[in-house]
Design an enzyme around this catalytic site. Structure first.
Site, PDB file in Angstrom:
ATOM      1  N   TRP A   1     -44.142  94.624  51.820  1.00 50.16           N
ATOM      2  CA  TRP A   1     -43.474  93.559  51.069  1.00 50.16           C
ATOM      3  C   TRP A   1     -43.876  93.829  49.621  1.00 50.16           C
ATOM      4  O   TRP A   1     -45.014  93.592  49.219  1.00 50.16           O
ATOM      5  CB  TRP A   1     -43.980  92.188  51.524  1.00 50.16           C
TER       6      TRP A   1
ATOM      7  N   LYS B   1     -34.863  75.375  55.005  1.00 46.43           N
ATOM      8  CA  LYS B   1     -34.383  76.224  56.111  1.00 46.43           C
ATOM      9  C   LYS B   1     -33.059  76.881  55.735  1.00 46.43           C
ATOM     10  O   LYS B   1     -32.841  78.061  55.929  1.00 46.43           O
ATOM     11  CB  LYS B   1     -34.189  75.407  57.401  1.00 46.43           C
TER      12      LYS B   1
ATOM     13  N   LYS C   1     -43.599  86.396  56.392  1.00 51.06           N
ATOM     14  CA  LYS C   1     -44.044  85.295  57.234  1.00 51.06           C
ATOM     15  C   LYS C   1     -45.129  84.463  56.574  1.00 51.06           C
ATOM     16  O   LYS C   1     -45.114  83.240  56.624  1.00 51.06           O
ATOM     17  CB  LYS C   1     -44.529  85.809  58.582  1.00 51.06           C
TER      18      LYS C   1
HETATM   19  C1  BG6 Z   1     -43.899  81.628  53.651  1.00 56.94           C
HETATM   20  C2  BG6 Z   1     -43.131  81.544  54.960  1.00 56.94           C
HETATM   21  O1  BG6 Z   1     -44.158  82.933  53.319  1.00 56.94           O
HETATM   22  O2  BG6 Z   1     -45.149  80.946  53.775  1.00 56.94           O
HETATM   23  C3  BG6 Z   1     -42.887  80.079  55.257  1.00 56.94           C
HETATM   24  O3  BG6 Z   1     -41.893  82.244  54.831  1.00 56.94           O
HETATM   25  C4  BG6 Z   1     -44.224  79.345  55.334  1.00 56.94           C
HETATM   26  O4  BG6 Z   1     -42.196  79.940  56.475  1.00 56.94           O
HETATM   27  C5  BG6 Z   1     -45.082  79.571  54.106  1.00 56.94           C
HETATM   28  O5  BG6 Z   1     -43.970  77.982  55.474  1.00 56.94           O
HETATM   29  C6  BG6 Z   1     -46.515  79.103  54.341  1.00 56.94           C
HETATM   30  O6  BG6 Z   1     -47.078  79.864  55.382  1.00 56.94           O
HETATM   31  P1  BG6 Z   1     -48.282  79.313  56.257  1.00 56.94           P
HETATM   32  O7  BG6 Z   1     -48.558  80.418  57.218  1.00 56.94           O
HETATM   33  O8  BG6 Z   1     -49.422  79.064  55.327  1.00 56.94           O
HETATM   34  O9  BG6 Z   1     -47.828  78.050  56.946  1.00 56.94           O
END
Ligand code: BG6
Length: 606
Positions: A73, A485, A601
């Site tokens: 990424w 979303k 993610k």
């Molecule tokens: C982003 C994800 O990178 O991070 C989101 O695409 C997520 O879906 C956000 O809500 C926070 O991630 P986490 O793992 O701390 O809940």
């Protein structure tokens, strides 16, 4: 955030590493690469694009029983073949894969260029390979890498292979997660357990400042200065198939479908029907300390922050403690006043989001009390907080978070009941909420069966370029989640607003081409929301209502009626149709639902 994976053992490394990359692709998917250690040299393949594009370079032909791989990424240097990892020194002897950011890369690069090093990429990562080559004095590789890392400022999860030291990998961690997988005469390394669960469930999470030498017969962990450290292996709770899509077209759709069972697991063993309260074994603060809590501050990023906003509303409603949610990235740099009687709650699905980790460390540095609401067991945020609530939602692979939003809201409902029943939330109210929580999984399942209706609503939204989501009170937080979303997976520009705020500006953007999705529970604010809807319709704006059954005092362009449960839980139920709405809009717009462009993610870099 990137995904790194490594293997050393008796089996051919290439198939194991490629399979691991496919598993880690939700961590970053703009380029990928692999380095397999042969007898005397490293065999490298890397290119821009997804792992399936790397497969086209046929890396399976590489023979060797140790190697490292990476899916990217991009942070420094655009996605391209030459910026893909692994990065090597001029001789091709050393290969490095890295997840993180080297903040002093420019200064190091200048020094290395003066030493005659020629850089072949725009990345910060390449400095590692050249430094290792320059500083290798023949001592053990982990000592050489340790010396290099003492010159690095920044975050890293790192893996290094050396053609002249076959059968040894060196990995290190500072800020970005690294997990070691313990096999039978073989070892695995990865950014998270999903890449190695097929081979072992016994793992060791490296701590910040730790480096490990990994060989087929085991591993040794040390500090960067070489002092031995010890670590206790833990066991991954989830089976390999939990990380697969099964019969679903997308992980997102699978995880939406998993919500009833996921919520059952979040509730499991936590409903105390004797005292009509919630039992939270992971919250180690004594009841009298919880009684001293005068304020709750919830910290998170993305969907986690929004789920935190739902949680803040529940804690204020049920425990009468002032509460709010804030973006962790903002909190950590605004020199916040940390109060002794404030409870700071970090929310994170992955438990590895850099900004949330830093916010927790900031609170702890200033002596504040923290707890976590986390899905990933053993993750950094869970270990930093030392107490909290695990969601037990199971692995969430789709980049867009769905089931962990719902399970986080359920976890906060449990916490709010727990805090409330320590204060003046009555037995009757406790029982009412516990009863409703027990009904929740079936209620969610019933909504999921209405998918065809929701899919037809998507046709009203898919052609638009802009959309609004509005709601009041907890409905506003859910509107924000709906908008996020839709943005994440359909690339449609969606904004969420408190319903009454629309007339103070955004109403100017209302047009027949801009649909508005209204979170419209039949609560005390129903008629207020209807007035806002009338204002929108008066300007030709299409309106889709996510509401409860009953006579509608006005006509909607589309609506989905969700049976009411309890006012505290209704926002959570009203969110479910919006997950499916976003999913079907994305299907109609043909976007990549599980790996939307530019996202990852969880972001383990700043
Ligand atoms: C982003 C994800 O990178 O991070 C989101 O695409 C997520 O879906 C956000 O809500 C926070 O991630 P986490 O793992 O701390 O809940």
């Amino acid at each position: 955030m990137c995904g790194i994976v490594g293997y050393v053992g008796k089996r051919q490394a290439a198939p194991i590493l490629l399979e691991g990359l496919h598993r880690l692709e939700y961590r970053g998917y703009d380029s990928a690469g692999i380095a397999i250690g042969g007898k005397t040299r490293l065999q490298i393949a890397k290119r821009k694009g997804r792992v399936r594009e790397l497969d086209e370079l046929r890396p399976l032909r590489f023979k060797g029983t140790f190697g490292i791989a990476h899916t990217r990424w991009a942070t420094h240097g655009e996605p391209s073949d030459r910026n893909a990892h692994p990065h090597c020194d001029a001789s091709g002897r050393y290969a490095v894969v890295h997840n993180g950011i080297v903040e002093n890369a420019a200064a190091l690069k200048a020094q290395l260029v003066e030493h005659g090093c020629v850089f072949t990429s725009d990345t910060d990562t390449e400095v590692f390979a050249h430094l290792i080559a320059l500083m290798d004095d023949g001592s053990p590789l982990e000592a050489v890498v340790g010396a290099v890392l003492r010159r690095i400022v920044g975050a890293y999860g790192l893996a290094v292979a050396d053609a002249h030291r076959p059968g040894t990998l060196v990995v290190a961690r500072n800020g970005s997660p690294v997990v070691l997988g313990i096999g039978d005469s073989e070892m695995f390394v990865a950014s998270d357990p999903s890449a190695l669960v097929r081979h072992t469930t016994s793992v060791v999470h490296l701590n910040d400042g730790e480096i490990a030498a990994v060989r087929a017969d085991g591993y040794e962990t040390r500090t960067l200065d070489g002092a031995p450290t010890s670590s206790t292996p833990s066991t991954i709770a989830w089976k390999d198939e939990a990380f697969d899509k099964g019969t679903f077209d997308h992980y997102m759709r699978k995880e939406i479908a998993e919500q009833p069972d996921a919520v059952r697991r979040t509730l499991s063993g936590r409903l105390d029907t004797r005292f009509q309260t919630a039992h939270l074994g992971g919250v180690t603060m004594a009841a009298r300390d919880l009684l001293d809590v005068r304020r709750v501050k919830i910290l998170g990023c993305g969907t986690a922050r929004i789920a935190g906003a739902v949680g803040a509303d529940l804690i204020e409603q049920l425990a009468r403690i002032p509460a709010d949610a804030e973006a962790a990235s903002e909190f950590r740099y605004r020199n916040a006043v940390i109060e002794r009687d404030t409870l700071y709650i970090a929310v994170s699905q992955s438990g590895e989001t850099f900004d949330t980790i830093a916010a927790v460390q900031e609170v702890k540095r200033k002596g504040g009390r923290v707890m976590g609401v986390v899905n990933a067991a053993g993750s950094t945020i869970a270990r930093e907080c030392g107490q909290g609530i695990y969601l037990h939602a199971g692995p969430e692979v789709s980049v867009v978070s769905t089931k962990t939003f719902t399970c986080t809201a359920v976890a906060f409902t449990l916490l709010a009941i727990h805090l409330g029943r320590l204060r003046d939330l009555s037995v009757a109210n406790g029982a009412r909420l516990i009863g409703a929580l027990q009904e929740l999984p079936d209620r969610i399942a019933a909504i999921l069966e209405r998918e065809p209706e929701i899919a037809s609503l998507a046709k009203l939204v898919a052609p638009a370029e802009h959309a609004f989501f509005i709601g009041r009170a907890a409905g506003h937080a859910v509107a924000a989640e709906g908008a996020l979303k839709l943005k994440e997976i359909s690339y449609l520009h969606a904004e969420a607003y408190p319903a009454a705020e629309l007339k103070h500006g955004p109403l100017a953007l209302i047009s027949p081409q801009t649909p508005t999705i209204v979170i419209l529970p039949r609560d005390s604010l129903f008629s207020k929301n209807i007035s806002t809807i009338e204002e929108i319709k008066a300007r030709g704006g299409p309106v889709i209502a996510i509401t409860h059954p009953g006579d509608a005092p006005t006509k909607f362009d589309g609506a989905i009626e969700v049976p009411a449960l309890e006012p505290e839980l209704d926002p959570l139920l009203l969110n479910i149709p919006m997950q499916l709405l976003a999913y079907h809009v994305a299907l109609l717009r043909g976007t990549n639902i599980d790996q939307p462009r530019n996202l990852a993610k969880s972001v383990t870099v700043e």
